[in-house]
Motif scaffolding. Structure first.
Motif, short mmCIF file in Angstrom:
data_model
loop_
_atom_site.label_atom_id
_atom_site.label_comp_id
_atom_site.label_asym_id
_atom_site.label_seq_id
_atom_site.Cartn_x
_atom_site.Cartn_y
_atom_site.Cartn_z
N SER A 2 0.14 -4.63 16.67
CA SER A 2 -1.32 -4.63 16.69
C SER A 2 -1.85 -4.10 18.02
N HIS A 3 -3.07 -3.62 17.96
CA HIS A 3 -3.82 -3.20 19.13
C HIS A 3 -5.28 -3.20 18.68
N ARG A 4 -5.98 -4.26 19.06
CA ARG A 4 -7.34 -4.50 18.57
C ARG A 4 -7.40 -4.49 17.05
N GLY A 5 -6.44 -5.15 16.48
CA GLY A 5 -6.30 -5.23 15.03
C GLY A 5 -4.91 -4.75 14.64
N LEU A 6 -4.53 -5.07 13.43
CA LEU A 6 -3.21 -4.68 12.96
C LEU A 6 -3.12 -3.16 12.83
N VAL A 7 -2.03 -2.59 13.31
CA VAL A 7 -1.81 -1.16 13.25
C VAL A 7 -0.81 -0.83 12.15
#
Length: 165
Positions: A91-96
């Motif tokens: 994730s990075h500011r939300g699931l990627v």
């Protein structure tokens, strides 16, 4: 009131062992050791759980997950490794994305894949889903590393830009 004695003779103890009690104790101890090992998982951090999954998949799928993990980390070192739904996720500011092993495939799921450009046509699964897209890797597949890294970076940029669908 009568107090019952808990002492037993050697013959009584030998009789219990001969009757299979020793086997039962051994089975119980083996099961206890198994449960202790399993309970350790809940104390592992996500990276350790992913390491364990890769080690337990002693075939091409473990190798593929290890390769994809390396590429994910290279694409964006700021991604956070997570363990969700018994699956490796980033994730990075939300699931990627998430990577999971199945019988015949290793699936890399992009949570916002429907909103991403895919000029190299990597997505080959879940093409009709509203939000997600996936890449199914099969034994012997060669990963287009540069195209995959670009797709991961695009997914991160989508999240960072606040365009979460």
């Amino acid at each position: 009131m009568t107090d019952t004695a808990h002492s037993q003779t050697i013959d009584d103890l030998d009789g219990m062992l001969e009757s299979g009690m020793e086997e039962g104790v051994t089975e119980t101890m083996d099961r206890l050791a198994e449960l202790v090992e399993k309970s350790k998982e809940q104390y592992m951090n996500p990276s350790e759980r992913i390491d364990t999954q890769i080690a337990e998949l002693a075939d091409w799928r473990g190798q593929m997950i290890a390769q994809l993990r390396k590429l994910i980390r290279e694409a964006d070192p700021d991604l956070t490794e997570e363990w969700k739904w018994e699956t490796a996720a980033w994730s990075h500011r939300g699931l990627v994305c998430a990577v999971g092993a199945f019988k015949e495939t290793v699936k890399m799921n992009f949570f916002q894949g429907a909103f991403l450009e895919d000029p190299q046509k990597l997505f080959n699964a879940g093409l009709d889903a509203k939000k997600t897209r996936a890449i199914d890797f099969r034994e012997g597949d060669v990963v287009d590393e540069s195209a995959l890294k670009e797709l991961i970076r695009a997914a991160v940029a989508h999240n960072v830009g606040g365009n979460i669908g």
